[in-house]
Motif scaffolding. Structure first.
Motif, PDB file in Angstrom:
ATOM      1  N   PHE A  94       0.814  -1.204   0.000  1.00  0.00           N
ATOM      2  CA  PHE A  94       0.000   0.000   0.000  1.00  0.00           C
ATOM      3  C   PHE A  94       0.855   1.264   0.000  1.00  0.00           C
ATOM      4  O   PHE A  94       1.015   1.907  -1.022  1.00  0.00           O
ATOM      5  CB  PHE A  94      -0.979  -0.001   1.172  1.00  0.00           C
ATOM      6  N   SER A  95       1.423   1.664   1.138  1.00  0.00           N
ATOM      7  CA  SER A  95       2.303   2.838   1.181  1.00  0.00           C
ATOM      8  C   SER A  95       3.728   2.441   1.518  1.00  0.00           C
ATOM      9  O   SER A  95       4.554   3.287   1.855  1.00  0.00           O
ATOM     10  CB  SER A  95       1.787   3.851   2.217  1.00  0.00           C
ATOM     11  N   MET A  96       4.037   1.155   1.438  1.00  0.00           N
ATOM     12  CA  MET A  96       5.372   0.629   1.717  1.00  0.00           C
ATOM     13  C   MET A  96       5.737  -0.391   0.646  1.00  0.00           C
ATOM     14  O   MET A  96       4.867  -1.025   0.051  1.00  0.00           O
ATOM     15  CB  MET A  96       5.423  -0.061   3.087  1.00  0.00           C
ATOM     16  N   GLY A  97       7.030  -0.546   0.435  1.00  0.00           N
ATOM     17  CA  GLY A  97       7.498  -1.506  -0.547  1.00  0.00           C
ATOM     18  C   GLY A  97       7.727  -2.874   0.059  1.00  0.00           C
ATOM     19  O   GLY A  97       7.610  -3.080   1.259  1.00  0.00           O
ATOM     20  N   ARG A  98       8.082  -3.796  -0.786  1.00  0.00           N
ATOM     21  CA  ARG A  98       8.389  -5.163  -0.375  1.00  0.00           C
ATOM     22  C   ARG A  98       9.757  -5.536  -0.923  1.00  0.00           C
ATOM     23  O   ARG A  98      10.141  -5.080  -1.998  1.00  0.00           O
ATOM     24  CB  ARG A  98       7.344  -6.146  -0.926  1.00  0.00           C
ATOM     25  N   PHE A  99      10.453  -6.367  -0.199  1.00  0.00           N
ATOM     26  CA  PHE A  99      11.741  -6.815  -0.717  1.00  0.00           C
ATOM     27  C   PHE A  99      11.506  -7.814  -1.838  1.00  0.00           C
ATOM     28  O   PHE A  99      10.768  -8.782  -1.687  1.00  0.00           O
ATOM     29  CB  PHE A  99      12.581  -7.465   0.383  1.00  0.00           C
ATOM     30  N   ASP A 100      12.141  -7.541  -2.984  1.00  0.00           N
ATOM     31  CA  ASP A 100      11.978  -8.377  -4.162  1.00  0.00           C
ATOM     32  C   ASP A 100      13.363  -8.645  -4.750  1.00  0.00           C
ATOM     33  O   ASP A 100      14.094  -7.700  -5.085  1.00  0.00           O
ATOM     34  CB  ASP A 100      11.095  -7.665  -5.188  1.00  0.00           C
ATOM     35  N   VAL A 101      13.710  -9.923  -4.857  1.00  0.00           N
ATOM     36  CA  VAL A 101      15.035 -10.266  -5.388  1.00  0.00           C
ATOM     37  C   VAL A 101      15.186  -9.822  -6.840  1.00  0.00           C
ATOM     38  O   VAL A 101      16.301  -9.636  -7.333  1.00  0.00           O
ATOM     39  CB  VAL A 101      15.292 -11.786  -5.277  1.00  0.00           C
ATOM     40  N   GLN A 102      14.067  -9.617  -7.543  1.00  0.00           N
ATOM     41  CA  GLN A 102      14.127  -9.159  -8.930  1.00  0.00           C
ATOM     42  C   GLN A 102      14.438  -7.675  -9.028  1.00  0.00           C
ATOM     43  O   GLN A 102      14.826  -7.179 -10.088  1.00  0.00           O
ATOM     44  CB  GLN A 102      12.803  -9.452  -9.643  1.00  0.00           C
ATOM     45  N   GLY A 103      14.234  -6.959  -7.929  1.00  0.00           N
ATOM     46  CA  GLY A 103      14.515  -5.543  -7.924  1.00  0.00           C
ATOM     47  C   GLY A 103      13.463  -4.732  -8.655  1.00  0.00           C
ATOM     48  O   GLY A 103      12.466  -5.255  -9.147  1.00  0.00           O
ATOM     49  N   ASP A 104      13.678  -3.435  -8.709  1.00  0.00           N
ATOM     50  CA  ASP A 104      12.779  -2.496  -9.381  1.00  0.00           C
ATOM     51  C   ASP A 104      13.656  -1.438 -10.037  1.00  0.00           C
ATOM     52  O   ASP A 104      14.432  -0.764  -9.365  1.00  0.00           O
ATOM     53  CB  ASP A 104      11.822  -1.866  -8.364  1.00  0.00           C
ATOM     54  N   ASP A 105      13.505  -1.288 -11.346  1.00  0.00           N
ATOM     55  CA  ASP A 105      14.355  -0.354 -12.090  1.00  0.00           C
ATOM     56  C   ASP A 105      14.205   1.081 -11.618  1.00  0.00           C
ATOM     57  O   ASP A 105      15.096   1.912 -11.847  1.00  0.00           O
ATOM     58  CB  ASP A 105      14.037  -0.428 -13.589  1.00  0.00           C
ATOM     59  N   GLU A 106      13.108   1.398 -10.950  1.00  0.00           N
ATOM     60  CA  GLU A 106      12.874   2.767 -10.496  1.00  0.00           C
ATOM     61  C   GLU A 106      13.508   3.034  -9.137  1.00  0.00           C
ATOM     62  O   GLU A 106      13.558   4.189  -8.704  1.00  0.00           O
ATOM     63  CB  GLU A 106      11.365   3.034 -10.414  1.00  0.00           C
ATOM     64  N   GLN A 107      13.978   2.009  -8.453  1.00  0.00           N
ATOM     65  CA  GLN A 107      14.480   2.177  -7.091  1.00  0.00           C
ATOM     66  C   GLN A 107      16.005   2.114  -7.041  1.00  0.00           C
ATOM     67  O   GLN A 107      16.659   1.598  -7.952  1.00  0.00           O
ATOM     68  CB  GLN A 107      13.887   1.100  -6.176  1.00  0.00           C
ATOM     69  N   VAL A 108      16.538   2.642  -5.932  1.00  0.00           N
ATOM     70  CA  VAL A 108      17.973   2.599  -5.656  1.00  0.00           C
ATOM     71  C   VAL A 108      18.184   1.814  -4.371  1.00  0.00           C
ATOM     72  O   VAL A 108      17.461   2.020  -3.381  1.00  0.00           O
ATOM     73  CB  VAL A 108      18.556   4.020  -5.505  1.00  0.00           C
TER      74      VAL A 108
END
Length: 599
Positions: free
Chosen positions: A402-416
């Protein structure tokens, strides 16, 4: 855009609209009860009220009339909530009731009343535009039990009213056996054809079957997809967020599973999830400043039409006046510490603690490495996954949203991602940053670490990350919401305790005071964050909806257990503190201000 069909007349006067819904729902329920009672109560003379229809068919018509009455009673709740599907179904069943009265030598007056009720439904059709909520298993089971409860009460009532006609059977089989045979359509001798008792014995199995089918239809019906955005709407929302997303959680407005409400102009949108009948909005509307007033008003009107409670979570203080103008209430939930990177410095007395902590971490051999998107080092990624799993286990929960992310081993291109590692490639902690598009900034999302880390690890991560982001054009960095920071604690409400419970999952700090104090060390400017809600009476529902929105796999039992466990831990800690007051001065330990104890 899928959110339109707003009626000005229906939305300007919600009190009038609710009264109309209530009156028509009550009339629908009474009509249904009247249909059900026609089969077991004595038939009065209707000569003084237009007489009776001169048609009398088989008892099957009477049975169908009772079944139609049952469904009208069940639909009255949907009518009260202004559901469009309930309105359509009610109109059809009322017309069918009128026809059945004509075919069963029923009163002409009743048929006239039914026609008048149908006419009223047509006149006030604009008040029944609410779409059906995505059904849940819980709602289906409640409807199933309610339907069976109505059938049971009807059965017992008919049994008592027609006791004389069942007396011989009761003497032979007993009342429970007779009632059971009636409900299961088992053979019962000595029920004369054409009597009310005979009719009751034939109609009860049909009512039972109707109740079961009604409940099972709600239980097994797939979740409606009409609320979810299509690909074009998602692309439009992404473009608007990249241009106007100024809230530090605007990035999560694009999360899969959220619904979008677009303004009439299409230049603004609101991202929300529906928890039961509560629309929980993530942050502020996304769009140009000049559209904020109109899109807020349009969304609130839209929610009124659907009979939804409206909640805005983590709205910025610069928009509080607009929400009050829309008739909403505000509750401060904490502070968002914002660092302006151009003016940030480690020089000065106020930053001495941070400098000391960083030196400790560097002496321990720690360095910070950065990744945009997926972490490329497989060994580091495996350690991050292990740290995240252990961190979640220590909190007794699971990944949120919702207003927080989740740890994802695939990552997210928008995040650092920022990782604290030593010379042996051991990962001690990590942070993830999400973009704040509309303010050229970044916000801390995940902040996780091992159980034991060198002093200053987290301070090192934050400071080096700000240097890294500044070199890439960032202007601000948000350290993430500090729940319950700088607010009045004189009134512990259910909602406040719920937010306190949520704070266990916001960051690595389990204590809200420690979280607030830790972030104060970086000398940020504080931006207040608020919960916006429609009614004080609905605050308990709001607290539960917010919790459900963040952690969808939670149950009432697990939340109650977690709340009790937290209360027990707080109580035990308070007793320990009281016990320490009586100890000699030399026995009293003191918490340090370093990151080791804070984090």
């Amino acid at each position: 855009m899928q959110n339109k069909i707003l009626s000005a007349g229906a939305t300007k006067h919600p009190l009038f609209r609710n009264r109309i819904r209530f009156i028509l729902a009550l009339m629908t329920g009474v009509t249904g009860l009247a249909n059900m009672l026609t089969g077991i109560l004595p038939r009065p003379s209707w000569d003084v009220l237009l007489g009776e229809w001169q048609v009398d068919t088989h008892h099957g018509v009477h049975k169908l009339l009772v079944v139609v009455g049952f469904f009208l009673v069940m639909l009255s709740y949907g009518m009260m909530r202004g559901k469009r599907q309930a309105w359509v179904a009610t109109g059809i069943l009322l017309l069918l009731s009128g026809l059945l009265y004509m075919l069963s030598k029923g009163p002409v007056f009743a048929t006239v009343l039914l026609d008048v009720l149908v006419l009223l439904l047509i006149v006030f059709a604009r008040h029944f535009r609410a779409r059906s909520d995505p059904p849940t298993i819980r709602r289906g089971y409640i409807s199933l039990l309610a339907g069976l409860g109505i059938v049971t009460l009807y059965s017992i009532g008919g049994f008592l009213v027609l006791h004389d006609q069942f007396e011989s059977l009761i003497d032979r089989f007993g009342p429970v056996e007779v009632l059971f045979r009636l409900l299961t359509n088992s053979h019962l001798p000595q029920l004369p054809y054409g009597t009310h008792a005979f009719f009751l014995g034939r109609v009860l199995p049909m009512l039972c079957l109707s109740a079961v089918l009604y409940g099972m239809a709600l239980i097994l019906r797939p979740v409606a997809k009409a609320l979810l955005p299509n690909e074009q709407e998602r692309r439009t929302a992404f473009a608007l967020t990249r241009k106007y997303g100024t809230n530090t959680i605007s990035y999560f407005a694009l999360e899969m599973g959220k619904s979008f409400f677009f303004s009439n102009s299409g230049k603004s949108f609101i991202s929300y999830v529906l928890e039961g009948d509560v629309a929980v909005v993530a942050g502020d509307p996304v769009g140009p400043e000049e559209e904020m007033v109109s899109v807020i008003s349009q969304f609130i009107s839209f929610c009124h039409e659907q009979d939804w409670t409206t909640i805005f979570w983590q709205v910025r203080d610069v928009y509080t006046k607009l929400y009050r103008q829309a008739g909403m209430h505000l509750l401060k939930i904490g502070e968002d510490p914002i660092i302006t990177i151009d003016t940030f410095t480690l020089v000065g007395k106020t930053m001495a603690n941070v400098r000391t902590s960083i030196r400790h971490a560097e002496k321990a051999g720690l360095d910070v490495v950065f990744y945009r998107g997926q972490v490329q080092d497989a060994e580091q990624l495996a350690q991050m996954e292990q740290i995240s799993r252990a961190w979640l286990a220590s909190k007794g929960g699971s990944e949120m949203g919702f207003s927080m992310g989740r740890f994802d081993v695939q990552g997210d291109d928008e995040q650092v991602y920022a990782l604290a590692v030593d010379a042996n490639n051991n990962v001690y902690g990590f942070m993830s940053f999400v973009p704040i598009y509309g303010r050229k900034g970044w916000g801390i999302d995940l902040m996780r670490r091992k159980a034991r880390i060198p002093v200053g690890t987290m301070e090192l991560l934050i400071v080096r990350s700000m240097e890294y982001l500044k070199a890439r054009g960032a202007e601000i960095v948000s350290l993430g919401l500090a729940p319950m920071c700088n607010i009045n604690h004189s009134d512990e409400t259910f909602l406040e305790y719920g937010i306190d419970l949520l704070s266990n999952f916001v960051g690595d700090l389990s204590k809200k005071a420690s979280l607030c104090n830790f972030k104060k060390k970086f000398q940020p400017s504080w931006e207040s964050r608020y919960l916006v809600y429609s009614s004080t009476l609905k605050l308990p529902k709001a607290g539960w909806a917010i919790y459900r929105a963040h952690q969808r796999n939670v149950s009432v039992y697990s939340m109650a257990y977690r709340a009790f466990d937290k209360w027990r831990a707080d109580h035990r800690e308070a007793r320990q503190k009281i016990g320490m007051v009586g100890r000699p001065n030399g026995m009293c330990t003191k918490a340090t201000s370093t990151g080791e104890l804070a984090l």
